[in-house]
Design a protein around this motif. Structure first.
Motif, PDB file in Angstrom:
ATOM      1  N   LEU A  55       7.437   1.819 -64.239  1.00  0.00           N
ATOM      2  CA  LEU A  55       7.522   1.666 -63.495  1.00  0.00           C
ATOM      3  C   LEU A  55       6.128   0.476 -63.070  1.00  0.00           C
ATOM      4  N   VAL A  56       6.654  -0.609 -62.062  1.00  0.00           N
ATOM      5  CA  VAL A  56       5.721  -2.162 -62.001  1.00  0.00           C
ATOM      6  C   VAL A  56       5.086  -1.590 -60.068  1.00  0.00           C
ATOM      7  N   ASP A  57       3.644  -1.857 -60.449  1.00  0.00           N
ATOM      8  CA  ASP A  57       3.091  -1.332 -59.092  1.00  0.00           C
ATOM      9  C   ASP A  57       2.465  -2.523 -58.248  1.00  0.00           C
ATOM     10  N   LEU A  58       3.697  -3.402 -57.569  1.00  0.00           N
ATOM     11  CA  LEU A  58       3.536  -4.424 -57.247  1.00  0.00           C
ATOM     12  C   LEU A  58       2.618  -4.508 -55.918  1.00  0.00           C
ATOM     13  N   PRO A  59       2.084  -6.011 -55.951  1.00  0.00           N
ATOM     14  CA  PRO A  59       1.283  -5.740 -54.676  1.00  0.00           C
ATOM     15  C   PRO A  59       1.562  -5.746 -53.796  1.00  0.00           C
ATOM     16  N   GLY A  60       0.268  -4.981 -52.794  1.00  0.00           N
ATOM     17  CA  GLY A  60       0.578  -4.371 -51.681  1.00  0.00           C
ATOM     18  C   GLY A  60       0.665  -5.039 -50.692  1.00  0.00           C
ATOM     19  N   THR A  61       1.604  -5.368 -50.436  1.00  0.00           N
ATOM     20  CA  THR A  61       2.097  -6.128 -48.748  1.00  0.00           C
ATOM     21  C   THR A  61       2.608  -5.649 -47.481  1.00  0.00           C
ATOM     22  N   TYR A  62       2.435  -6.062 -46.099  1.00  0.00           N
ATOM     23  CA  TYR A  62       2.290  -5.184 -45.307  1.00  0.00           C
ATOM     24  C   TYR A  62       4.292  -6.068 -44.993  1.00  0.00           C
ATOM     25  N   SER A  63       5.126  -6.931 -45.094  1.00  0.00           N
ATOM     26  CA  SER A  63       5.990  -7.746 -44.771  1.00  0.00           C
ATOM     27  C   SER A  63       6.341  -7.569 -46.143  1.00  0.00           C
ATOM     28  N   LEU A  64       7.974  -8.731 -45.592  1.00  0.00           N
ATOM     29  CA  LEU A  64       8.676  -9.412 -46.620  1.00  0.00           C
ATOM     30  C   LEU A  64       9.176 -10.767 -46.163  1.00  0.00           C
ATOM     31  N   THR A  65       8.108 -11.379 -45.003  1.00  0.00           N
ATOM     32  CA  THR A  65       8.625 -11.941 -44.386  1.00  0.00           C
ATOM     33  C   THR A  65       8.373 -13.907 -45.650  1.00  0.00           C
ATOM     34  N   ALA A  66       7.438 -13.643 -46.845  1.00  0.00           N
ATOM     35  CA  ALA A  66       7.158 -15.176 -47.618  1.00  0.00           C
ATOM     36  C   ALA A  66       6.289 -15.359 -47.341  1.00  0.00           C
ATOM     37  N   TYR A  67       4.917 -15.384 -46.658  1.00  0.00           N
ATOM     38  CA  TYR A  67       4.357 -16.178 -45.905  1.00  0.00           C
ATOM     39  C   TYR A  67       3.521 -15.992 -46.679  1.00  0.00           C
ATOM     40  N   SER A  68       2.621 -15.323 -47.528  1.00  0.00           N
ATOM     41  CA  SER A  68       1.990 -14.821 -48.118  1.00  0.00           C
ATOM     42  C   SER A  68       2.181 -15.328 -49.791  1.00  0.00           C
ATOM     43  N   LEU A  69       0.858 -14.601 -51.174  1.00  0.00           N
ATOM     44  CA  LEU A  69       1.515 -14.973 -51.102  1.00  0.00           C
ATOM     45  C   LEU A  69       1.944 -13.266 -52.610  1.00  0.00           C
ATOM     46  N   GLU A  70       1.187 -12.499 -52.468  1.00  0.00           N
ATOM     47  CA  GLU A  70       1.856 -10.910 -52.680  1.00  0.00           C
ATOM     48  C   GLU A  70       2.832 -10.553 -52.181  1.00  0.00           C
ATOM     49  N   GLU A  71       3.711 -11.358 -50.571  1.00  0.00           N
ATOM     50  CA  GLU A  71       4.800 -11.412 -49.725  1.00  0.00           C
ATOM     51  C   GLU A  71       6.522 -11.734 -50.896  1.00  0.00           C
ATOM     52  N   ARG A  72       5.231 -12.910 -51.463  1.00  0.00           N
ATOM     53  CA  ARG A  72       6.345 -13.797 -52.514  1.00  0.00           C
ATOM     54  C   ARG A  72       6.777 -13.619 -53.097  1.00  0.00           C
ATOM     55  N   LEU A  73       5.691 -12.994 -53.907  1.00  0.00           N
ATOM     56  CA  LEU A  73       6.150 -12.398 -55.743  1.00  0.00           C
ATOM     57  C   LEU A  73       6.862 -10.305 -55.138  1.00  0.00           C
ATOM     58  N   VAL A  74       6.743  -9.972 -54.020  1.00  0.00           N
ATOM     59  CA  VAL A  74       7.160  -8.690 -54.532  1.00  0.00           C
ATOM     60  C   VAL A  74       8.904  -8.847 -54.066  1.00  0.00           C
ATOM     61  N   ARG A  75       8.855  -9.881 -53.014  1.00  0.00           N
ATOM     62  CA  ARG A  75      10.311 -10.190 -52.776  1.00  0.00           C
ATOM     63  C   ARG A  75      11.416 -11.032 -53.742  1.00  0.00           C
ATOM     64  N   GLN A  76      10.262 -12.109 -53.892  1.00  0.00           N
ATOM     65  CA  GLN A  76      10.976 -12.225 -55.893  1.00  0.00           C
ATOM     66  C   GLN A  76      11.326 -11.290 -57.206  1.00  0.00           C
ATOM     67  N   PHE A  77      10.289 -10.514 -57.215  1.00  0.00           N
ATOM     68  CA  PHE A  77      10.828  -9.211 -57.979  1.00  0.00           C
ATOM     69  C   PHE A  77      11.542  -8.640 -57.747  1.00  0.00           C
ATOM     70  N   ILE A  78      12.122  -8.234 -56.015  1.00  0.00           N
ATOM     71  CA  ILE A  78      13.358  -7.709 -56.435  1.00  0.00           C
ATOM     72  C   ILE A  78      14.391  -8.305 -56.188  1.00  0.00           C
ATOM     73  N   VAL A  79      14.345  -8.866 -56.160  1.00  0.00           N
ATOM     74  CA  VAL A  79      15.989 -10.472 -56.118  1.00  0.00           C
ATOM     75  C   VAL A  79      15.956 -10.677 -57.263  1.00  0.00           C
ATOM     76  N   GLU A  80      14.920 -10.714 -58.329  1.00  0.00           N
ATOM     77  CA  GLU A  80      15.484 -11.349 -59.785  1.00  0.00           C
ATOM     78  C   GLU A  80      15.560 -10.428 -60.022  1.00  0.00           C
TER      79      GLU A  80
END
Length: 791
Positions: A55-80
């Motif tokens: 299990l990986v606890d991804l950073p808390g984020t409100y969306s996946l729009t890749a504006y903030s650092l947390e959003e980029r990390l979450v989306r990058q993890f799911i994609v890669e």
């Protein structure tokens, strides 16, 4: 062998995601950093029905729009990393907002299971959710959970395991449908996508089309250079233009509104709310805690309690750790013969690393306090109330806690203060807080203040300490303002803050988060610091004294010892140098065990002489009692030890002047002469780079005082009062310089670890030292204008 499943937990901040993660993994987890950044990455392992789940606890984020650092990390993890299942943790009490992230996860065409968390809180607020209907409308499993109580975890893991064994959702079965015009443009863009970039292989073309329609920067860059990319990007421009003409708004806003419209329809069919105009418990509490009058008073009280808990609460453990390392050093000194190797192991390795790991209890207490404030929800209120004041200086409301822990009242430490900035999300404000935190009055500076204030301002100690606290804050805020205007210039980050409901923290959550963060500090502290400790030890010890000078000191010591042993009364008591060595060891052991006797050293001498069966002065070689007066023996013994200590101090002073550190002090004397610092003060400041409290002991060494205790520097205080050139102006100049100059290397290591760049380490060293020099020079200049006596 069963397949290992990779499961990611994604959700909004304050959704209970990390609490649920802790409940699932327990102690089987570890914390690190995401590659290239300092955002925490928590991973854990759990065995379920014969399967290992990572299990990986991804950073808390409100969306996946890749504006903030947390959003980029979450989306990058799911994609890669392509987790087998994404557990979307949804706060049932705030389901409307939380489902926006859900819609974006569903758009990616990945396996999603919803953990409908904190349903008990939602029900208390009159929010009743039909989980089965919600599951049917979204097309994904929905499992009610309660991370705090551990409820629903088996159902959640069972659902994730079952979902992982199915095929990913197909484009035809997607639950989210937009307006016909939007769907038409998405289809037009999809038809132009012929070859996906390698990083996006396996993801739905529709998701790529939606992201291109939203003008997503990362996706746009990713498709550039692909076959027929010009045709694809041309279609994107045409589609965006048509949607703007049709709806009168940017496509990204149109898609956002479309998602919220979809969410509204889902909520309408699956959620029932009871009409209740009464204020929630959290709102009632906020009326007091964020009150214009009472709020600041409660806030300052809370921060002060955190300060007391962190430093006074951890003090017994800090002392115990220090005593432990001291005993390890004594053991090493007893095993390793005197010489360079012993000095390296004891002074370089054990004292260096021990001095850093001695902070560990303090770090743990600090993180426990921070975790408590975060989990209760009060941390968000602190940032809310203080942001307006600190914002004027370029800082953030959350900066206050970091500055307080760093020494906002005096007695803190910049190392945990810098680590406390991990609670801050805005990169510029966080970096600025890290850079000014070392200007606060940390506990390591207090022995220097005590020494100089006691020597030159004895009648105004309390007033001086208050003045130093005010000056420290003023300098930190001024530096923050200047840095924000220059190095970190640019628009301020918008202060958007969610005030989560107040919650009672779980014991497991407090312990787990505290341990994770403390263990990270211990790992970081133990890597670079050992190397730097050895380098600093070598600088202060090599080259050693020339052989001829060493022989001269040995000869002088032999003469003092011979004179002592030739005393008629002493000769019947201390028959050889071996007797002296044994008696010294017993004396130090009893003194260390019982502390310093308020009546002086004589009672300890008597106790040692009485306790040792064959103690000198108690029996002669034939076992007959010796009648020699212990008073005379004690008087001669103490006179002898004082002479030996003075000689060792002189030896160390001469050696120090010849070392690399001493030569550096001599070289710096030219630079620091305008502010009145001689080579002895300069070499003490060089030693202070290792730890600020070392300034006192190094000053003692430089002034021929051996083994000056930084916590009890009375002898050095008296020496400085009599030393030519020392006066109140010079003392206050040194106080100002020590307050502001380069952070100790432990702090610099933390700056490197938290910022990830050596450039900021160098900048912190340079700007603080320049500020310290200017402040000390200003003090000296004011002293001259006021007619103070300055040599």
């Amino acid at each position: 062998m069963a397949k290992r499943l990779n499961i990611a937990l994604a959700g909004n901040p304050n959704s209970g995601k990390t609490t649920l993660f802790n409940a699932i993994t327990g102690a089987r987890q570890h914390t690190g950093n995401w590659p290239g950044v300092t955002v925490e990455k928590k991973e854990g392992v759990v065995q379920f029905n014969g399967h290992q789940m990572n299990l990986v606890d991804l950073p808390g984020t409100y969306s996946l729009t890749a504006y903030s650092l947390e959003e980029r990390l979450v989306r990058q993890f799911i994609v890669e990393d392509r987790p087998d299942v994404v557990v979307n943790v949804v706060d049932a009490a705030n389901i409307d907002r939380n489902l926006y992230l859900t819609t974006q996860l569903l758009e990616m065409g990945i396996r999603v299971i919803i953990a409908l968390n904190m349903t008990d809180v939602a029900e208390k607020q009159g929010v009743m959710i039909n989980a089965r209907k919600l599951s049917r409308l979204l097309g994904v499993p929905v499992m009610p959970t309660n991370g705090k109580k551990g409820a629903g975890i088996d159902d959640l893991l069972g659902g994730a395991l079952e979902l992982a064994q199915t095929d990913p959702p197909s484009d035809e079965n997607r639950p989210i449908r937009y307006a016909k015009d939007v769907e038409r443009e998405c289809a037009a863009i999809e038809s132009e996508i012929h070859l996906l970039p390698e990083a996006y292989q396996g993801l739905p073309k529709r998701w790529i089309a939606v992201k291109l329609l939203e003008n997503d920067e990362e996706i746009t860059k990713g498709v550039q250079g692909q076959p027929r990319s010009e045709s694809l990007l041309g279609q994107v421009r045409e589609s965006r233009h048509r949607l703007r003409d049709r709806f009168g708004d940017k496509p990204e806003f149109i898609l956002t509104n479309a998602r919220y419209s979809f969410i509204s329809k889902i909520i309408e069919q699956s959620v029932r709310r009871t009409m209740d105009d009464r204020a929630t418990v959290s709102e009632s509490i906020d009326k007091v805690l964020t009150h214009r009058l009472f709020g600041p008073v409660i806030l300052m009280t809370a921060l002060y309690l955190v300060y007391l808990f962190t430093f006074q609460g951890s003090e017994p453990l800090v002392n115990a750790v220090e005593r432990g390392f001291s005993r390890i050093g004594d053991l090493a000194a007893a095993v390793i013969p005197p010489g360079p190797l012993q000095s390296l192991v004891v002074s370089g390795v054990i004292d260096g690393v021990g001095g850093v790991l001695g902070f560990t209890p303090l770090i743990a207490f600090m993180f426990l306090a921070i975790t408590f404030l975060e989990d209760t929800g009060y941390m968000a209120r602190i940032a809310f109330m203080l942001d307006r004041i600190l914002h004027a200086f370029g800082l953030h409301g959350a900066s206050m806690l970091a500055l307080m822990v760093s020494g906002g009242i005096a007695g803190g430490c910049a190392v945990p203060g810098i680590m406390a900035t991990r609670t801050m999300r805005e990169p510029k404000e966080r970096l600025l807080t890290i850079l000014v935190a070392p200007l606060m009055n940390c506990g390591a500076k207090l022995p220097i203040y005590a020494l100089l204030i006691g020597a030159f301002f004895p009648g105004n100690k309390a007033l001086m300490m208050l003045a130093l606290t005010v000056i420290s804050w003023a300098m930190a805020l001024l530096a923050a303002k200047v840095i924000r205007w220059t190095i970190l210039s640019g628009p301020d980050a918008p202060f958007i803050l969610e005030l989560p409901p107040y919650r009672v923290p779980t014991v497991r959550g407090l312990i787990t988060n505290t341990w994770d963060r403390t263990w990270m500090y211990m790992k970081k502290a133990g890597t670079v610091i050992l190397t730097i400790s050895i380098i600093l030890w070598a600088m202060m010890n090599f080259p050693s004294l020339p052989e001829d000078e060493e022989r001269q000191f040995v000869a002088r010591e032999d003469r003092i010892t011979s004179a002592f042993l030739s005393d008629p009364s002493v000769a019947r008591v201390f028959k050889s140098q071996g007797d002296i060595i044994r008696f010294n060891a017993a004396f130090r052991q009893l003194e260390d065990a019982n502390g310093q006797n308020p009546e002086g050293r004589k009672p300890i001498f008597d106790a040692v002489a009485t306790a040792i069966d064959d103690a000198p002065g108690m029996a002669d070689g034939e076992g007959n009692r010796v009648e020699a007066s212990l008073d005379k023996v004690a008087e001669a013994y103490f006179a002898y030890t004082d002479q030996i200590m003075a000689l060792n101090g002189e030896r160390r002073s001469v050696q120090l002047k010849n070392t690399v550190g001493g030569q550096l002090g001599l070289a710096l004397e030219t630079v620091f002469r305008p502010i009145g610092f001689d080579w002895k003060t300069c070499v003490a400041l060089v030693g202070g780079f290792a730890a600020k409290e070392v300034v006192v002991s190094t000053l003692g060494t430089a002034y021929s005082l051996a083994d000056v205790d930084p916590e009890a520097a009375d002898s050095l205080s008296e020496r400085l009062q009599k030393e030519p050139g020392w006066n109140p102006v010079l003392a206050f100049s040194l106080i100002m310089f020590v307050m502001l100059y380069s952070p100790c290397f432990c702090t610099l290591v933390m700056i490197k670890k938290e910022t990830g760049r050596w450039q900021w380490v160098v900048f912190a060293m340079v700007y603080t030292t320049a500020l310290a020099y200017a402040a000390a020079l200003a003090v000296r200049g004011i002293g001259v204008l006021l007619g103070a006596e300055i040599s």
